[in-house]
Design a protein around this motif. Structure first.
Motif, short mmCIF file in Angstrom:
data_model
loop_
_atom_site.label_atom_id
_atom_site.label_comp_id
_atom_site.label_asym_id
_atom_site.label_seq_id
_atom_site.Cartn_x
_atom_site.Cartn_y
_atom_site.Cartn_z
N ASP A 183 30.67 39.12 36.95
CA ASP A 183 31.91 38.91 36.10
C ASP A 183 32.80 40.30 36.02
OD1 ASP A 183 33.60 39.51 33.68
OD2 ASP A 183 32.42 38.22 32.44
N HIS A 184 33.63 40.10 36.88
CA HIS A 184 34.58 41.09 37.46
C HIS A 184 34.99 42.22 36.34
CE1 HIS A 184 38.25 39.15 36.78
NE2 HIS A 184 38.89 40.20 37.17
N TYR A 185 35.25 41.58 35.30
CA TYR A 185 35.47 42.56 33.96
C TYR A 185 34.69 43.70 33.86
CZ TYR A 185 40.05 41.13 32.60
OH TYR A 185 41.42 40.86 32.33
N LEU A 186 33.41 43.34 34.00
CA LEU A 186 32.27 44.42 33.76
C LEU A 186 32.44 45.51 34.76
CD1 LEU A 186 29.38 42.22 32.79
CD2 LEU A 186 30.69 43.39 31.33
N ALA A 221 45.96 39.31 28.27
CA ALA A 221 47.17 38.26 28.22
C ALA A 221 47.55 38.58 29.68
CB ALA A 221 48.24 38.96 27.51
N GLU A 222 48.05 37.42 30.47
CA GLU A 222 48.40 37.47 31.85
C GLU A 222 49.85 36.93 31.93
OE1 GLU A 222 45.36 36.35 34.93
OE2 GLU A 222 44.84 34.84 33.25
N THR A 223 50.60 37.39 32.94
CA THR A 223 51.90 36.82 32.93
C THR A 223 52.13 35.81 33.95
OG1 THR A 223 52.04 38.73 34.72
CG2 THR A 223 53.30 39.17 32.49
N GLN A 228 47.50 29.68 43.34
CA GLN A 228 47.08 28.68 44.07
C GLN A 228 45.96 27.83 43.40
OE1 GLN A 228 49.19 28.68 46.50
NE2 GLN A 228 50.16 30.79 45.55
N ARG A 229 45.49 28.27 42.43
CA ARG A 229 44.31 27.79 41.83
C ARG A 229 44.25 26.56 40.46
NH1 ARG A 229 41.14 32.26 39.45
NH2 ARG A 229 39.27 31.08 40.10
N GLY A 230 45.38 25.91 40.84
CA GLY A 230 45.71 24.79 39.85
C GLY A 230 44.52 23.70 39.76
N GLY A 231 44.05 23.40 41.06
CA GLY A 231 42.95 22.36 41.01
C GLY A 231 41.68 22.75 40.20
N TYR A 232 41.32 23.85 40.34
CA TYR A 232 40.07 24.39 39.71
C TYR A 232 40.35 24.59 38.32
CZ TYR A 232 38.06 28.38 37.31
OH TYR A 232 37.58 29.29 36.44
N TYR A 233 41.71 25.27 37.98
CA TYR A 233 41.97 25.71 36.40
C TYR A 233 42.14 24.49 35.92
CZ TYR A 233 43.99 28.37 32.80
OH TYR A 233 43.95 29.02 31.44
N ARG A 240 36.95 28.22 29.17
CA ARG A 240 35.80 28.36 30.47
C ARG A 240 36.18 29.54 31.39
NH1 ARG A 240 35.95 22.56 30.17
NH2 ARG A 240 33.88 21.66 29.58
N ASP A 241 37.43 29.58 31.52
CA ASP A 241 38.08 30.61 32.84
C ASP A 241 37.96 32.02 32.30
OD1 ASP A 241 38.92 31.19 35.31
OD2 ASP A 241 40.63 31.59 34.22
N MET A 242 38.00 32.03 30.79
CA MET A 242 38.17 33.70 30.44
C MET A 242 37.32 34.01 29.37
SD MET A 242 40.57 34.89 32.68
CE MET A 242 41.03 36.56 31.75
N ASN A 245 33.30 34.28 29.70
CA ASN A 245 32.73 35.43 30.59
C ASN A 245 33.47 36.54 29.85
OD1 ASN A 245 35.40 34.85 32.13
ND2 ASN A 245 34.24 33.10 32.44
N HIS A 246 34.79 36.91 30.61
CA HIS A 246 35.43 38.21 30.16
C HIS A 246 35.53 38.66 28.67
CE1 HIS A 246 36.01 37.64 34.24
NE2 HIS A 246 37.41 37.08 34.18
N LEU A 247 35.92 37.82 27.88
CA LEU A 247 36.32 38.25 26.65
C LEU A 247 34.88 38.39 25.69
CD1 LEU A 247 39.00 36.72 27.35
CD2 LEU A 247 39.61 37.38 25.08
N ILE A 384 42.50 48.43 28.64
CA ILE A 384 41.53 47.87 29.75
C ILE A 384 42.77 47.94 30.83
CG2 ILE A 384 40.29 46.21 30.94
CD1 ILE A 384 39.30 45.61 27.84
N GLN A 385 43.72 47.35 31.02
CA GLN A 385 44.76 47.37 31.82
C GLN A 385 45.92 46.97 31.35
OE1 GLN A 385 43.05 44.50 34.68
NE2 GLN A 385 44.06 42.76 33.70
N PRO A 386 47.30 47.34 31.76
CA PRO A 386 47.60 48.35 32.75
C PRO A 386 47.31 49.91 31.81
CG PRO A 386 49.64 47.49 32.14
CD PRO A 386 48.45 46.68 31.35
O1 LIG Z 1 38.32 35.43 36.40
C1 LIG Z 1 39.55 35.33 36.47
O2 LIG Z 1 40.59 36.49 35.90
C2 LIG Z 1 41.84 36.64 36.42
C3 LIG Z 1 42.19 37.81 35.61
O3 LIG Z 1 41.69 38.87 36.09
P1 LIG Z 1 42.22 40.40 36.15
O4 LIG Z 1 41.37 41.14 36.72
O5 LIG Z 1 43.50 40.13 37.01
O6 LIG Z 1 42.84 40.67 34.53
C4 LIG Z 1 42.49 35.37 36.17
O7 LIG Z 1 43.67 35.09 36.58
C5 LIG Z 1 41.79 34.14 36.70
O8 LIG Z 1 42.17 32.87 35.99
C6 LIG Z 1 40.16 34.20 36.13
O9 LIG Z 1 39.42 33.05 37.10
#
Ligand SMILES: O=C1O[C@H](COP(=O)(O)O)[C@@H](O)[C@H](O)[C@H]1O
Ligand SMILES: NC(=O)C1=CN([C@@H]2O[C@H](COP(=O)(O)OP(=O)(O)OC[C@H]3O[C@@H](n4cnc5c(N)ncnc54)[C@H](OP(=O)(O)O)[C@@H]3O)[C@@H](O)[C@H]2O)C=CC1
Length: 506
Positions: A183-186, A221-223, A228-233, A240-242, A245-247, A384-386
């Motif tokens: 989980d790359h947020y960690l 929040a993302e802008t 390129q990941r529409g098929g997966y998303y 499921r995506d955020m 795991n991350h939150l 956490i960012q930016p």
């Molecule tokens: O795991 C994911 O994270 C990204 C957002 O990561 P960040 O490090 O840029 O905050 C998200 O865009 C993607 O949909 C999701 O799979």
């Protein structure tokens, strides 16, 4: 910092895919520049397309030039790194490729005169993880080779049942300690800093409970849209995506009890306790505890953005949510009655991730009403960012002859305090894999418990499609329903300081 000395072969399945080019290889290259990689290291890329080592290296260099935090690579330094890169063309669902790759890996052992640690990174479409793991068995990777490691990307399953099935399958072949679920947020500096703030300071921990904390807001929040990941998303959605795991991981770090040590399982046990304590959401209350949204056309950072349903790979009448907000309660001694509000979305006004701890008012209001016109409760913002950092809002006397209170922020910012660019999350995590430290990775039980937290919401949302999608304009802060969700408790979302976020993106 201890250098990992053991010879290591890292095999990246899906080595010319988006993740490898944008994240993994730039991270490995930066670790090399910083001198953290083992001296005897080989990185073997596997994918089906025909490439020789030179073509492979060139593709990876292009990726590093575009995506590394350090910018374009210096040719001499790159060449020193690139001798470690090898390419192996093959379909990992075929036993023949397994046997051939196995022979190739043995060559390194012979060359180095010792059995290297083998790290297998599955940077491949999620549906192929089980097939790839089976293929590893052909390579002789098993529970007995305790030093070998398997790295699995997210999403880990698409619901509780599929995550259980995948865990069951992987743990039938590998020991839990060999499996690194990312989980790359960690790996983000400021996410790790939550533990430092809480447990290395005596200032915060005494007030870190329901007596002093009114509620907690976590915003990611993302802008960007789905890129390129529409098929997966489109088969996943924001929950499921955020959130799964991350939150939920950020929430766990904020809410966990102090660990006895930083041993991997000790920290993971304490985080798991939080997930287990989250009050289960009953089917009939899903609409009161969670809302979803989807973006329509709009403007983000002054640029026109298409509606989600117009994105590449997304079906035209899609009901997939690109925004989710939740209200959760952690039913334990420390957090009883304290709401945790979570929200995340794509194509929002700014890219910003932060957790805000809102404190209760002072127990006794000493100052006359006229002095506290712009009174605000204390808050602690973990950015956490930016502009990674921490700020505390306090009340002070405003300058002047009248007694008038007003809020000010005490700020710590990483780039001002340390003047170094922190490593990317993948740098930290890849180094931990090489060293064999699983603290920042998800254990099977954490993954499954996180899925069980959101399972009722997934079920209800699937059974009852939204009638009003799209319901927020790209470039806004999400649907109005998200405001109503927390307004019921007398709260409102604190919008991030977007001036800082915009500066960072430009
Ligand atoms: O795991 C994911 O994270 C990204 C957002 O990561 P960040 O490090 O840029 O905050 C998200 O865009 C993607 O949909 C999701 O799979
Ligand atoms: N991209 C991102 O930003 C993120 C991705 N992830 C996760 O990382 C994983 C990889 O994603 P991503 O890089 O975007 O995916 P891509 O589709 O871009 O890459 C997939 C890679 O796998 C290879 N591949 C596919 N099938 C086979 C096969 N049968 N045998 C050998 N190689 C194969 C492809 O190469 P070839 O076609 O030549 O075989 C390609 O290199 C996914 O689980 C994703 O969810 C997680 C977070 C962020």
């Amino acid at each position: 910092m201890n250098l990992p000395l053991e010879p290591t072969v890292m095999v990246i399945f899906g080595a010319v895919g988006d993740l490898a080019l944008r994240k993994l290889v730039p991270a490995l290259y930066n670790l090399f520049l910083d001198g953290y990689l083992p001296e005897r290291l080989a990185i073997v890329g596997v994918a089906r397309r025909e490439l020789d080592d030179a073509g492979f290296r060139q593709q990876l260099k292009d990726g590093v030039d575009r995506f590394s935090r350090r910018g374009a690579a210096d040719q001499k330094e790159w060449d020193e790194f690139a001798v470690r890169l090898r390419y192996f063309s093959g379909d990992f669902t075929s036993a023949e490729t397994g046997t051939l790759l196995g022979r190739r890996l043995e060559e390194f052992d012979r060359e180095w005169n010792s059995r290297a640690i083998r790290v297998f990174y599955l940077a491949i479409p999620p549906g192929l993880v089980a097939a790839a793991a089976r293929y590893l068995e052909i390579l002789g990777v098993c529970k007995d080779c305790a030093r070998d490691r398997l790295v699995v990307e997210k999403p880990f399953g698409r619901d509780l049942a599929s995550a259980r099935q995948l865990n069951g399958f992987l743990t039938s072949m590998f020991a839990e300690a060999q499996i690194y679920r990312i989980d790359h947020y960690l790996g983000k500096e400021t996410v790790q800093n939550i533990l430092a703030l809480r447990f290395a300071n005596s200032l915060y921990e005494p007030v870190w409970n329901r007596r002093y904390i009114d509620h907690v807001q976590i915003t990611v929040a993302e802008t960007v849209g789905v890129e390129q990941r529409g098929g997966y998303y489109d088969t996943a959605g924001a929950l499921r995506d955020m959130v799964q795991n991350h939150l939920l991981q950020i929430l766990s770090l904020i809410a966990m009890e102090p660990p006895v040590s930083f041993a991997a399982d000790e920290v993971r046990n304490k985080k798991l306790d939080v997930l287990r304590a989250i009050r289960p959401i009953r089917t009939e209350e899903v609409h009161r505890m969670a809302v979803r949204g989807q973006y329509s056309r709009g403007k983000v950072s002054c640029k026109d953005v298409p509606a989600y349903r117009e994105e590449h790979g997304v079906v035209s009448e899609s009901v997939t949510e690109t925004f989710a907000a939740l209200k959760l309660y952690v039913d334990n001694w420390r957090w009883q009655g304290v709401p945790f509000y979570l929200r995340t979305g794509k194509c929002l006004q700014a890219k910003v991730s932060e957790a805000i701890i809102l404190f209760r008012p002072a127990p006794h209001q000493l100052f006359p009403a006229a002095a506290v016109e712009s009174w605000q409760p204390n808050r602690l913002v973990l950015r956490i960012q930016p502009e990674e950092g921490i700020s505390t809002r306090i009340q002070v006397k405003q300058p002047g002859t009248r007694l008038l209170l007003g809020p000010v922020d005490m700020k710590f910012r990483y780039n001002e305090a340390f003047r170094v660019t922190p490593p990317e999350a993948y740098e930290t995590l890849l180094l931990d894999v090489i060293r064999g430290d699983a603290t920042l990775f998800m254990r099977a039980d954490q993954i499954e418990t996180a899925w069980s937290v959101i399972a009722p919401i997934l079920d209800v949302w699937e059974a009852v499609p939204p009638a009003d999608f799209p319901d927020y304009a790209a470039g806004s802060w999400g649907p109005e329903t998200a405001d109503l969700l927390i307004a019921k408790e007398g709260h409102s979302w604190l919008q991030p300081d977007i001036r800082l976020a915009a500066e960072d993106e430009s």
